[in-house]
Design an enzyme around this catalytic site. Structure first.
Site, PDB file in Angstrom:
ATOM      1  N   ILE A 251       0.654  -1.095  -0.207  1.00  0.00           N
ATOM      2  CA  ILE A 251       0.383   0.137  -0.146  1.00  0.00           C
ATOM      3  C   ILE A 251       0.887   1.162   0.045  1.00  0.00           C
ATOM      4  O   ILE A 251       2.200   1.656   0.771  1.00  0.00           O
ATOM      5  CB  ILE A 251      -0.493  -0.076   1.297  1.00  0.00           C
ATOM      6  CG1 ILE A 251      -0.046  -0.148   2.447  1.00  0.00           C
ATOM      7  CG2 ILE A 251      -2.203  -1.112   1.804  1.00  0.00           C
ATOM      8  CD1 ILE A 251      -1.175  -0.032   3.856  1.00  0.00           C
ATOM      9  N   ASP A 252       0.659   2.416  -0.459  1.00  0.00           N
ATOM     10  CA  ASP A 252       1.469   3.844  -0.421  1.00  0.00           C
ATOM     11  C   ASP A 252       1.575   4.072   0.878  1.00  0.00           C
ATOM     12  O   ASP A 252       1.158   3.668   1.766  1.00  0.00           O
ATOM     13  CB  ASP A 252       0.802   4.929  -1.269  1.00  0.00           C
ATOM     14  CG  ASP A 252       0.122   4.492  -2.671  1.00  0.00           C
ATOM     15  OD1 ASP A 252       0.751   3.234  -3.361  1.00  0.00           O
ATOM     16  OD2 ASP A 252      -0.782   4.847  -3.374  1.00  0.00           O
ATOM     17  N   LYS A 253       3.044   4.735   0.675  1.00  0.00           N
ATOM     18  CA  LYS A 253       3.482   5.311   1.818  1.00  0.00           C
ATOM     19  C   LYS A 253       2.586   6.383   2.634  1.00  0.00           C
ATOM     20  O   LYS A 253       2.488   5.689   3.965  1.00  0.00           O
ATOM     21  CB  LYS A 253       4.910   6.233   1.466  1.00  0.00           C
ATOM     22  CG  LYS A 253       5.310   7.253   2.871  1.00  0.00           C
ATOM     23  CD  LYS A 253       6.502   8.136   1.782  1.00  0.00           C
ATOM     24  CE  LYS A 253       7.040   8.401   3.142  1.00  0.00           C
ATOM     25  NZ  LYS A 253       7.284  10.217   2.575  1.00  0.00           N
TER      26      LYS A 253
ATOM     27  N   ARG B  96      -6.901   5.826  -6.401  1.00  0.00           N
ATOM     28  CA  ARG B  96      -6.406   7.492  -6.495  1.00  0.00           C
ATOM     29  C   ARG B  96      -6.547   7.635  -8.061  1.00  0.00           C
ATOM     30  O   ARG B  96      -7.717   8.423  -7.914  1.00  0.00           O
ATOM     31  CB  ARG B  96      -5.381   7.266  -5.845  1.00  0.00           C
ATOM     32  CG  ARG B  96      -4.805   6.685  -4.444  1.00  0.00           C
ATOM     33  CD  ARG B  96      -3.614   6.960  -4.002  1.00  0.00           C
ATOM     34  NE  ARG B  96      -2.856   7.843  -3.892  1.00  0.00           N
ATOM     35  CZ  ARG B  96      -1.419   9.313  -3.776  1.00  0.00           C
ATOM     36  NH1 ARG B  96      -1.104   7.248  -4.100  1.00  0.00           N
ATOM     37  NH2 ARG B  96      -0.864  10.182  -4.702  1.00  0.00           N
TER      38      ARG B  96
END
Length: 310
Positions: free
Chosen positions: A141-143, A242
């Site tokens: 998962i993204d930062k 996103r």
């Protein structure tokens, strides 16, 4: 030409004739920067019909371009005593509620402070399938996305969890706060995602070269200028939620990449949380379903929207 690394070959077509070799290669692989390609050309890692050329060499129809990528550098990733919010753990799998701002694994130039560094100190044993930089990492998962992420402690568990992801049997439910008011109570975004042809650091809906991507969403609550939605992933492309929310005109609140008004909100990054994770245990076959609460920063954001909505 050096014999290390990965050897790639490209044919020059009519549409490529007359173009520079360095631009040609950047177009063939969006992950390569022009500066990197030019350094390979200077180092004779790029040959045209078997001979080295300069960066400004103009290609001709029928020529064959060979690229010898250098071997990837494998730095030593150290274990670090970083606190982890462990939601589930046994001898095969560990599930962590990742905090916003923590990278999942090291990347070029960043080799400390990641979840992998913390896992190495916490678990000692992790699957080796992901290599030195990504031990145990089955998905990411993204930062600046918080929430549930699983890691494998051995190769057998890793293979099982990876196969479940590929078969779409892993349940992944996210909560997002998006800009504007979504008129439909629920819907599905079925649009392929690939590297943005205008900005290689971003992803975009790319109907020509993108990979299939499907996101199901359902409205949880509407506010005056935002909507809280639940998103269920059928696929797992980079930045999928996103990109898909931006594609339908409702980029995530606080998103510094895909939203133009991200600075208006007191949240450091996109308002996105991986709330639910479900999978079959790789050893027992038992169905495991885990759920977390929203982090405090998203909760405060939602409370403010509620007050503004009245």
């Amino acid at each position: 030409m050096s014999t290390d690394g990965k050897l790639l070959r490209f044919a020059v077509g009519e549409e490529d004739s007359g173009g520079r070799v360095d631009k040609f290669l950047v177009q063939k692989n969006r992950d390569w920067s022009r500066m990197t390609v030019q350094s390979w050309i200077r180092g004779k890692r790029v040959l045209v019909d078997g001979r080295p050329v300069k960066n400004n060499y103009r290609l001709h129809v029928g020529e064959r371009v060979e690229v010898q990528e250098p071997p990837p550098e494998e730095p030593n990733v150290e274990a670090e005593s970083i606190p982890l919010d462990v939601v589930y753990e046994d001898s095969d799998v560990i599930v962590v509620n990742k905090s916003r701002g923590m990278m999942v694994h090291p990347a070029p130039g960043i080799y400390s402070g990641t979840m992998v560094n913390a896992l190495l100190a916490h678990c000692h044993d992790l699957s080796g399938i992901g290599g030195v930089l990504r031990p145990g990492i089955v998905h990411r998962i993204d930062k600046d996305t918080s929430g549930l992420i699983m890691a494998a402690k051995n190769d057998v568990a890793h293979q099982s969890l990876a196969a479940q992801l590929k078969a779409h049997s892993v349940e992944r439910v996210y909560v997002a706060v998006v800009n504007g008011n979504i008129p439909h109570d629920k819907g599905t975004v079925d649009a392929p995602i690939g590297r943005d042809t205008k900005n290689r650091k971003r992803m975009a809906v790319e109907h020509k070269n993108g990979k299939p991507a499907i996101t199901h969403f359902e409205v949880m609550e509407r506010f005056q200028r935002a909507t809280m939605v639940q998103c269920r992933l059928e696929t797992g492309r980079t930045h999928q939620i996103r990109v898909h929310m931006k594609y339908i005109g409702h980029p995530l609140v606080g998103d510094p990449v895909y939203s133009t008004n991200h600075r208006k909100f007191s949240i450091d990054g996109q308002a996105l949380h991986a709330k639910v994770l479900g999978f079959f245990h790789p050893r027992t076959g038992e169905r495991i379903r885990l759920e977390t609460e929203l982090p405090k920063d998203i909760t405060r954001l939602v409370d403010r929207f509620r007050v503004q909505t009245g």
